[in-house]
Design an enzyme around this catalytic site. Structure first.
Site: not given
Ligand SMILES: NC(=O)c1ccc[n+]([C@@H]2O[C@H](COP(=O)([O-])OP(=O)(O)OC[C@H]3O[C@@H](n4cnc5c(N)ncnc54)[C@H](OP(=O)(O)O)[C@@H]3O)[C@@H](O)[C@H]2O)c1
Length: 340
Positions: A54, A220, A235
């Site tokens: 990360y 969500l 996207g």
């Protein structure tokens, strides 16, 4: 604050995914990221999830970026004893000399050992509470990787072993070598393939489950815009790219349930996960990530939200409405369902 057990590891009932504190969905500064983490830990969210991969890679770096772990180091210097720290190894830069130049996994024992030492150094800690193998290496039997991780437990460098995106069969083989405390895979209202085999295997073996991207990478919650996700990798996924409009009906269902409870979409998505895991007999700790302290605290509120049978039925229908795959790379074997 209640706690949850992942195998023998006791953690807070909701964790904190640190990935979103780095550049992936927009990012923030390291100072702001640590402020958010501080507020989360103050509120009782003590289970922190990171990975050696990360963060933004430094120019010229060839291994996993390591910069999210480095961001955490000053925070851990002050608050190591208050948190349960999870990190991961095994996703790499493309490896030369392998049969495919796009190969991005490494499960060799010598790599597990060196990756662990590198993470300990970057994090500035003596031991990692939960160390995951981030993706199985197709060229290394999982028994060999987990065997090396068991040696890291014996050496005191890690306390518990976790696996990410393994199949039920891989989990059984690994668990026979050393107890696995937790399996981390994507699980949410719109990503339910793990319920077929992986979650039942965890329930059978007493392995905890750590659902990643429990808010559907933010979708969500109903707070994202099409323009916002067009600016990052989301996207480019089918679900949030070409199927963005078609999938809005999912958000509408979550919002309807949220309104009935005077809750937020994020709380409904997390409360659903906790209750679904309970129904399936598995101990689960979702790890939503946010750059904003108030959102982390909001997410913790899901622990107190009780959904009724009608809510659960209404939310269950989402699984039939989803358009697009949860896999974010063009390789079906990257996620467990692609190998089952
Ligand atoms: N094992 C694996 O392969 C793997 C893969 C992916 C992720 N993970 C782990 O899982 C963690 C969580 O996954 P994730 O970050 O992909 O997805 P997520 O937690 O489902 O969603 C994160 C996104 O939701 C937004 N958000 C969070 N709380 C919110 C709230 N209450 N209201 C509105 N928006 C909210 C955040 O935006 P803001 O920052 O703007 O609030 C962020 O963009 C990661 O941090 C990582 O530790 C593991």
């Amino acid at each position: 604050m209640t706690t949850t057990n992942l195998g023998d590891l006791t953690v807070s009932p909701i964790g904190f995914g640190c990935m979103a504190l780095s550049h992936v969905y927009g990012g923030t500064t390291d100072d702001a990221a640590r402020d958010t983490l501080g507020a989360a830990v103050d509120a009782g969210i003590t289970f922190l999830d990171t990975s050696d991969v990360y963060g933004e890679p430094r120019e010229g770096s060839t291994g996993p970026a390591g910069t999210n772990e480095e961001m955490l180091a000053p925070f851990l210097k002050d608050r190591r004893d208050e948190v349960q720290l999870a990190t991961k190894f095994g996703i790499t830069a493309p490896r030369e000399g392998t049969d495919t130049s796009s190969k991005r996994t490494d499960g060799r024992p010598e790599y597990a050992r060196s990756a662990c030492d590198a993470s300990l150094a970057r994090l500035g800690v003596d031991t990692i509470d939960l160390y995951y193998h981030h993706r199985p290496d197709p060229d290394v039997p999982i028994e060999e990787t987990v065997g090396a991780m068991a040696e890291l437990v014996a050496a005191g460098k890690i306390r518990h072993i976790g696996l990410s995106e393994v199949t039920s069969e891989e989990l059984h083989r690994a668990h026979a070598v050393h107890p696995i405390a937790a399996l981390q895979s994507e699980w949410s209202l719109w990503s339910r393939d793990v319920e077929d085999r992986v979650v039942p295997a965890c329930a059978e073996l007493g392995v905890g489950f750590v659902p990643y991207s429990p808010l559907g990478r933010g979708f969500l919650t109903g707070t994202l815009t099409k323009e916002q996700v067009a600016g990052d990798f989301r996207g480019g996924t089918t679900r949030m790219g070409e199927s963005w409009d078609a999938n809005q009906k999912i958000v509408d269902i979550v919002a309807e349930v949220a309104r009935r409870h005077d809750a937020t979409n994020a709380q409904v998505a997390l409360a659903w996960l906790l209750q679904r895991a309970d129904q399936m007999g598995v101990s689960a700790v979702p790890i939503p990530g946010s750059r904003k302290a108030e959102r982390a605290l909001e997410n913790l509120g899901a622990v107190d939200l009780l959904l009724d049978a009608d809510d659960m039925t209404q939310l269950d229908a989402i699984r039939t409405l989803v358009e697009g795959t949860r896999n974010i790379v063009d390789n079906p074997t990257w996620i467990s369902s692609g190998r089952e």
